[in-house]
Write an enzyme that holds these catalytic residues in place. Structure first.
Site, mmCIF file in Angstrom:
data_model
loop_
_atom_site.group_PDB
_atom_site.id
_atom_site.type_symbol
_atom_site.label_atom_id
_atom_site.label_comp_id
_atom_site.label_asym_id
_atom_site.label_seq_id
_atom_site.Cartn_x
_atom_site.Cartn_y
_atom_site.Cartn_z
ATOM 1 N N GLU A 188 42.749 55.851 39.911
ATOM 2 C CA GLU A 188 42.038 55.114 40.952
ATOM 3 C C GLU A 188 42.661 53.737 41.182
ATOM 4 O OE1 GLU A 188 37.563 53.828 42.357
ATOM 5 O OE2 GLU A 188 37.897 54.344 40.255
ATOM 6 N N GLU A 283 30.190 56.146 45.460
ATOM 7 C CA GLU A 283 30.468 55.034 44.548
ATOM 8 C C GLU A 283 30.135 53.707 45.229
ATOM 9 O OE1 GLU A 283 31.106 55.043 41.497
ATOM 10 O OE2 GLU A 283 32.541 53.537 40.890
#
Length: 310
Positions: A188, A283
């Protein structure tokens, strides 16, 4: 047959037909009146723990049941590795019962937010590999496939190419562990602060190609990539072959879609048209407090998921 009896029987038959027709109509109407929330979505959005505490309480299992009722068919839980084994097993069993997908949890060796894999030091590598082995056991309990990995901070005393080489070496070692179990680490790139080594999708694409493993792919977090590089759809297209997981958050604010500048209806339509069948992790935070905010959260996803209507 006497005329009077014929008329009586005809009338009774007509009334029976009307009653039957009315019952069918009422049944159809009731089915049509099912709330939209009972329907699933076009994409597989995954809420996380804490998103519905005001509505159903703090018990994560109760929240998962409620998520399912609202039409969600996946969850994600960054802190899954920190939960006790018994709870992990309960979560895994519940997800299996509800036919829900487990999204990402984080492989966190404790060094994600400071200098780590970029250094090439054995202490960081050994800890990372140990956590990969633990992650395999957690993944079995909750039937997970993807684990988030963040390499850590820059080591500014080393050239960028050397740091990149160290990260590639470490990820190859981690992939060797995960490949045996058909698991995938998803790297990420982040925007939280300028000290983080992994920052853009093209940088992550390059590293994934160098690692050259089905167990090392990209987590494309739309919020972070909007902040770091913009041109979301174009960057997504360039890196598409290495993207295994997507996360969501509007910008500015990192709240639910419709609260910021990103045209999520267009982005989701693009993802759908490309045939993405994976998980889209939610998220982000919630823009409004209390039950009202949680209801608005679901409604926002209904709005942006409505990209197939004419």
């Amino acid at each position: 047959m006497e005329r009077r009896k014929f008329l009586q029987q005809s009338t009774l038959a007509g009334l029976s037909s009307l009653a039957f027709g009315s019952a069918v109509a009422n049944t159809v109407a009731k089915e049509d009146e099912k709330p939209a929330a009972a329907n699933t979505f076009n994409l597989n959005y995954a809420p996380h723990d804490g998103m519905f505490t005001n509505t159903v309480g703090k018990d994560f299992l109760d929240q998962i049941k409620y998520m399912h009722e609202q039409g969600f068919r996946a969850i994600e839980d960054n802190g899954m590795m920190g939960r006790d084994v018994a709870l992990q097993e309960k979560i895994g069993n519940l997800l299996a019962k509800l036919n829900m997908t487990m999204g990402v949890f984080v492989i966190d060796a404790g060094d994600n937010w400071k200098t780590s894999l970029t250094t090439g030091k054995a202490e960081f590598l050994d800890r990372f590999l140990a956590e990969c082995k633990k992650a395999v056991e957690v993944a079995k309990r909750v039937n997970a496939k993807w684990m988030t990995v963040v390499p850590g901070y820059f080591e500014r005393r080393l050239p960028i190419g050397i740091q990149t080489g160290h990260v590639i070496d470490a990820l190859r070692r981690g992939s060797e562990i995960l490949e045996k179990h058909n698991l995938t680490m998803v790297l990420e790139p982040l925007s939280d602060n300028p000290d983080l080594f992994l920052r853009t999708s093209d940088q992550t694409f390059e590293i994934c190609r160098a690692v050259n493993s089905p167990s090392c792919k990209i987590l494309f977090d739309i919020y972070h990539m909007q902040r770091n590089e913009g041109h979301i759809i174009e960057h997504m297209n360039w890196a598409w072959e290495e993207i295994a997981y997507i996360q969501i958050g509007d910008n500015p604010g990192r709240k639910e879609p419709t609260t910021g500048e990103i045209n999520y209806k267009n982005v989701f339509k693009h993802i759908y048209n490309k045939g993405f069948k994976g998980v889209c992790g939610m998220e982000h935070g919630i823009s409004l407090p209390g039950k009202e905010g949680e209801a608005r959260l679901v409604q926002a996803y209904r709005e942006v998921d409505n990209f197939l209507s004419k």
